[in-house]
Design an enzyme around this catalytic site. Structure first.
Site, PDB file in Angstrom:
ATOM      1  N   LYS A 155       0.888  -1.173   0.000  1.00 34.90           N
ATOM      2  CA  LYS A 155       0.000   0.000   0.000  1.00 34.90           C
ATOM      3  C   LYS A 155       0.927   1.225   0.000  1.00 34.90           C
ATOM      4  CE  LYS A 155      -3.699   2.487   0.751  1.00 34.90           C
ATOM      5  NZ  LYS A 155      -4.647   2.725  -0.337  1.00 34.90           N
TER       6      LYS A 155
ATOM      7  N   CYS B  89      -2.694   8.138  -8.071  1.00 33.01           N
ATOM      8  CA  CYS B  89      -3.897   8.085  -7.225  1.00 33.01           C
ATOM      9  C   CYS B  89      -4.869   9.156  -7.709  1.00 33.01           C
ATOM     10  CB  CYS B  89      -3.533   8.312  -5.759  1.00 33.01           C
ATOM     11  SG  CYS B  89      -4.986   8.377  -4.718  1.00 33.01           S
TER      12      CYS B  89
ATOM     13  N   LYS C 177       4.136   4.157 -11.668  1.00 35.68           N
ATOM     14  CA  LYS C 177       2.727   3.761 -11.882  1.00 35.68           C
ATOM     15  C   LYS C 177       1.967   4.984 -12.369  1.00 35.68           C
ATOM     16  CE  LYS C 177      -1.172   1.425  -9.632  1.00 35.68           C
ATOM     17  NZ  LYS C 177      -1.575   0.684  -8.438  1.00 35.68           N
TER      18      LYS C 177
HETATM   19  C1  LIG Z   1      -9.413   0.413  -2.129  1.00 38.46           C
HETATM   20  C2  LIG Z   1      -8.287   0.625  -3.089  1.00 38.46           C
HETATM   21  C3  LIG Z   1      -7.140   1.269  -2.647  1.00 38.46           C
HETATM   22  C4  LIG Z   1      -6.078   1.487  -3.521  1.00 38.46           C
HETATM   23  N1  LIG Z   1      -4.937   2.096  -3.059  1.00 38.46           N
HETATM   24  C5  LIG Z   1      -3.880   2.279  -3.890  1.00 38.46           C
HETATM   25  C6  LIG Z   1      -2.658   2.836  -3.411  1.00 38.46           C
HETATM   26  O1  LIG Z   1      -2.504   3.156  -2.230  1.00 38.46           O
HETATM   27  N2  LIG Z   1      -1.647   2.995  -4.297  1.00 38.46           N
HETATM   28  C7  LIG Z   1      -1.757   2.640  -5.612  1.00 38.46           C
HETATM   29  O2  LIG Z   1      -0.784   2.796  -6.372  1.00 38.46           O
HETATM   30  N3  LIG Z   1      -2.900   2.086  -6.091  1.00 38.46           N
HETATM   31  C8  LIG Z   1      -3.953   1.901  -5.268  1.00 38.46           C
HETATM   32  N4  LIG Z   1      -5.102   1.302  -5.732  1.00 38.46           N
HETATM   33  C9  LIG Z   1      -5.193   0.901  -7.163  1.00 38.46           C
HETATM   34  C10 LIG Z   1      -4.865  -0.589  -7.352  1.00 38.46           C
HETATM   35  O3  LIG Z   1      -3.546  -0.880  -6.953  1.00 38.46           O
HETATM   36  C11 LIG Z   1      -5.056  -1.001  -8.822  1.00 38.46           C
HETATM   37  O4  LIG Z   1      -4.180  -0.233  -9.625  1.00 38.46           O
HETATM   38  C12 LIG Z   1      -6.488  -0.801  -9.316  1.00 38.46           C
HETATM   39  O5  LIG Z   1      -7.435  -1.162  -8.328  1.00 38.46           O
HETATM   40  C13 LIG Z   1      -6.765  -1.599 -10.603  1.00 38.46           C
HETATM   41  O6  LIG Z   1      -6.617  -2.982 -10.389  1.00 38.46           O
HETATM   42  P1  LIG Z   1      -7.908  -3.969 -10.198  1.00 38.46           P
HETATM   43  O7  LIG Z   1      -8.770  -3.789 -11.391  1.00 38.46           O
HETATM   44  O8  LIG Z   1      -7.294  -5.347 -10.084  1.00 38.46           O
HETATM   45  O9  LIG Z   1      -8.579  -3.516  -8.950  1.00 38.46           O
HETATM   46  C14 LIG Z   1      -6.174   1.063  -4.874  1.00 38.46           C
HETATM   47  C15 LIG Z   1      -7.342   0.409  -5.303  1.00 38.46           C
HETATM   48  C16 LIG Z   1      -8.374   0.177  -4.434  1.00 38.46           C
HETATM   49  C17 LIG Z   1      -9.624  -0.533  -4.911  1.00 38.46           C
END
Ligand SMILES: Cc1cc2nc3c(=O)[nH]c(=O)nc-3n(C[C@H](O)[C@H](O)[C@H](O)COP(=O)(O)O)c2cc1C
Length: 375
Positions: A45, A153, A190
């Site tokens: 995270k 983000c 990212k």
């Molecule tokens: C609740 C939540 C918190 C997230 N927090 C972060 C974060 O702190 N840093 C980050 O780079 N991406 C964060 N993301 C993005 C995820 O790492 C990922 O890039 C995004 O959810 C797309 O992947 P998925 O379709 O498998 O969910 C977060 C996503 C969710 C749902």
């Protein structure tokens, strides 16, 4: 059993599947469980220097679609299928000091698993750029295998943080460069998908020295309005702000971004993210040119860290390599980019007649250039 291992940005992975930076990797216990379950790597995270305070109430909700009606809603109901996740969670509410001893302990417990530290700071002046360096060095000293810069983000107010940095090619380049100056481990950037042309920001990251691009973070979005109450399905005191969409809905969207990136930079490394829950989903990312993939939403819904998801991903890759041994594909690296060049301009797609389509440059359903001039 086929060899599932791969090397990405110089780092060896036992398999190419990582948990992305999100709730599944927000604590030491989650990360240890994830490694035990078989994930090849995790991205923590996102870690910052200062404490953050999240909104009251749920930070993530799941939008579901009915099979027999066009209804889309976050309301729990039987028989509905997952459409997407929506979140407005900020970075880790634990600061670097909390993370440092834990990163060291995790790495000592699992030296052969890949630990990537996601970091974020402001970028408005030299002091803040030094914060990026401080975060990166501290994580490197604890044995992290790589750092991932959170330039993506989607719900930061500050213009010099998160996806607001990711929308500015110069800032992307500067942040990457200052982190590269102080690190010897690989630096992944990212990026946000919420820009006009992600290739522009990726070029900035590579000019700054990035070893890889991770894409996508969530897509900027709003929850839907409940037609009965006229309130957003997620709100606090009736108010909402934009958040990020993840999960199945973004798989094709993210794939298009990745395809743009891998075509523009065929020799660079990419970690694909967005909507993955099965090997078949991950395969799309490998075929268009990603060396590793990352998972968030599917893992959140599977015992918080995705034990069944990682089993399906590794079993699926194993089965696929076994079934295709005849092609000479012995590892995931052999699949990377195999379908990258199948994505072409519309004008290159065959038409049903002998007539050429000229991509809209000649009279064919559009007005001819001369006619346009005459009017
Ligand atoms: C609740 C939540 C918190 C997230 N927090 C972060 C974060 O702190 N840093 C980050 O780079 N991406 C964060 N993301 C993005 C995820 O790492 C990922 O890039 C995004 O959810 C797309 O992947 P998925 O379709 O498998 O969910 C977060 C996503 C969710 C749902």
């Amino acid at each position: 059993m086929p060899d599932l291992s791969t090397t990405f940005t110089g780092v060896r992975f036992r398999n190419p599947f990582l948990l992305s930076s999100a709730p599944p990797t927000e604590s030491e216990s989650n990360i240890l469980r994830a490694f035990e379950a078989g994930w090849g790597g995790v991205v923590t995270k996102t870690i910052g220097l200062h404490p953050v305070v999240n909104v009251i109430g749920p930070k993530t909700k799941f939008l579901r679609a009915d099979a027999d009606s066009p209804r889309l809603s976050m309301k729990k109901r039987p028989g509905a299928a997952l459409h997407s996740s929506w979140n407005w969670e900020l970075i880790s509410d634990k600061t670097l000091d909390w993370w440092v001893p834990r990163l060291g302990r995790i790495k000592r417990a699992f030296p052969d698993h890949v630990l990537v530290a996601s970091i974020m700071a402001g970028s408005g002046n030299d002091v803040e750029l030094r914060h990026w360096q401080q975060l990166a060095v501290a994580c490197q000293e604890q044995g992290c295998d790589a750092v991932e810069l959170n330039l993506s983000c989607p719900h930061m107010d500050r213009p010099d943080m998160g996806s607001n940095v990711g929308k500015d090619k110069e800032l992307v380049s500067i942040v990457t460069q200052v982190v590269k100056q102080v690190t010897s481990i690989p630096v992944w950037a990212k990026l946000t998908p919420s820009t006009t042309d992600i290739v522009v920001e990726a070029r900035g990251a590579f000019l700054g020295g990035a070893d890889a691009i991770s894409s996508s973070n969530t897509f900027t979005s709003l929850p839907l309005v409940d037609p009965e109450t006229l309130e957003f399905e997620v709100n606090v005191d009736g108010l909402v702000s934009t958040g990020g969409l993840g999960g199945p809905a973004i798989l094709p969207l993210s794939l298009a971004k990745i395809s743009q990136l891998t075509q523009a930079f065929p020799d660079k490394a990419f970690s694909g993210i967005g909507g993955i829950s099965t090997f078949e989903h991950a395969l799309n990312y490998f075929l268009v040119g990603c060396g590793t993939v990352q998972v968030c939403t599917a893992a959140m819904l599977d015992h918080a860290i995705g034990p069944n998801v990682i089993r399906e991903l590794t079993d699926g890759l194993g089965r696929f390599l076994e079934a295709h041994a005849g092609h000479g594909w012995t590892c995931v690296g052999d699949l990377v980019g195999l379908r990258r060049d199948r994505v072409v301009a519309q004008s290159r797609i065959r038409r049903p007649t002998e007539k050429d389509y000229r991509g809209g440059y000649d009279a064919e359903g559009y007005s001819a250039p001369e006619e346009t001039k005459a009017t």
